[in-house]
Design an enzyme around this catalytic site. Structure first.
Site, PDB file in Angstrom:
ATOM      1  CE  LYS A 169      -2.047  -1.461   3.714  1.00  0.00           C
ATOM      2  NZ  LYS A 169      -2.942  -1.727   4.859  1.00  0.00           N
ATOM      3  CB  THR A 202      -7.218   8.465   6.215  1.00  0.00           C
ATOM      4  OG1 THR A 202      -6.123   8.848   7.084  1.00  0.00           O
ATOM      5  CG2 THR A 202      -7.371   9.508   5.121  1.00  0.00           C
ATOM      6  N   GLY A 204      -8.788   3.868   9.720  1.00  0.00           N
ATOM      7  CA  GLY A 204      -9.429   2.607   9.353  1.00  0.00           C
ATOM      8  C   GLY A 204      -9.202   2.156   7.928  1.00  0.00           C
ATOM      9  CB  THR A 205      -7.242   3.508   5.062  1.00  0.00           C
ATOM     10  OG1 THR A 205      -6.072   3.704   5.860  1.00  0.00           O
ATOM     11  CG2 THR A 205      -7.932   4.830   4.829  1.00  0.00           C
ATOM     12  N   GLY A 206      -6.611   0.739   6.404  1.00  0.00           N
ATOM     13  CA  GLY A 206      -5.984  -0.576   6.253  1.00  0.00           C
ATOM     14  C   GLY A 206      -6.932  -1.714   6.579  1.00  0.00           C
ATOM     15  CB  CYS A 207      -9.296  -2.227   9.378  1.00  0.00           C
ATOM     16  SG  CYS A 207      -8.166  -1.913  10.749  1.00  0.00           S
TER      17      CYS A 207
END
Length: 258
Positions: A169, A202, A204-207
């Site tokens: 990412k 932003t 919580g983007t990874g989850c």
């Protein structure tokens, strides 16, 4: 679909983000709680791991009765938890998306240094797709990404640890008009680009990305299709991220409903 992760009391990441994402993709979400955090828009004030036997009991309770089409893992903060979940994934045989969570959005550590070796040698080899960000790539492999030219080297380094596919990412790369991610299995690669939205909210983007990928895999999509759909969903969620509290607000998991 099953998420194995920690709880975010602020509702922006962790189990809460995973379940919201699953609902947005029209799948039934189930959960195995690995830790409880005291967390808000300003950071993480406390973390309490659940006992390994409690994590294992939750997992077996759900999988042995209901079954599962895909599993997503998130916060696994201790070496013992990582080892136990890796063993459970190997026994299950469903597609697994591993988000090797190292730190929170606010920079709070969520993975003990002693757990890193188990992530490398036990958890990542059980992954259908691994989804590290650039900090997690450096933490796991020592490869530091300064620009797009380094992302292929980062993907190769993660793949050497055993996942079948990796999404590196690139959202933390400075500058540029696009947010760029690289999906690779070592032979086949796909560059995923989307407009970069100048929105600080932003959390919580990874989850969210990992859960969206798992939702696609559980619905029978191939990896490439699932990752592209997840990227589209996360891009919209980031574009619609909203202020909450006094710090970094969450992405909007319900943006498609508005």
């Amino acid at each position: 679909m099953l998420t194995v992760a920690g709880s975010d009391s602020g509702g922006g990441a962790g189990i809460q983000a995973d379940l919201k994402t699953m609902l947005a993709f029209g799948v039934h979400g189930m959960s195995v709680l690995t830790a409880v955090t005291a967390q808000n828009s300003l950071g993480v004030q406390g973390v309490w791991d659940l006992p390994v036997e409690a994590v294992r009991a939750q997992y077996r309770s759900v999988v042995d009765d209901i079954g599962v089409q895909a599993v997503k893992t998130g916060m696994l903060s201790s070496a013992e938890l990582v080892a136990a979940v890796a063993e459970l994934l190997a026994e299950t045989g469903a597609p697994a998306v591993v988000d090797p969570v190292g730190v929170s959005k606010h920079g709070d550590p969520l993975l003990a240094a002693s757990a890193l070796d188990n992530v490398r040698t036990r958890l990542l080899p059980a992954a259908t797709v691994a989804t590290p960000n650039l900090d997690e790539v450096a933490q796991l492999t020592g490869v530091r990404v300064e620009g797009e030219a380094d992302m292929r080297r980062a993907a190769d380094a993660v793949l050497e640890l055993g996942p079948r596919w990796v999404v590196v990412k690139g959202g933390h790369l400075p500058g540029g008009s696009d947010a760029v991610d690289l999906l690779s299995d070592g032979d086949e690669e796909h560059w995923l680009r989307a407009p970069r939205h100048e929105n600080r909210h932003t959390h919580g983007t990874g989850c969210t990305l990992a859960s969206a990928i798992a939702a696609g895999l559980g619905a029978g999509q191939d990896v490439v299709t699932a990752v592209h759909a997840a990227k589209t969903y996360v891009t919209g969620a980031v574009a619609n991220g909203f202020p909450l509290g006094g710090g970094i607000g969450p992405v909007d998991h319900a943006w498609r409903l508005r």
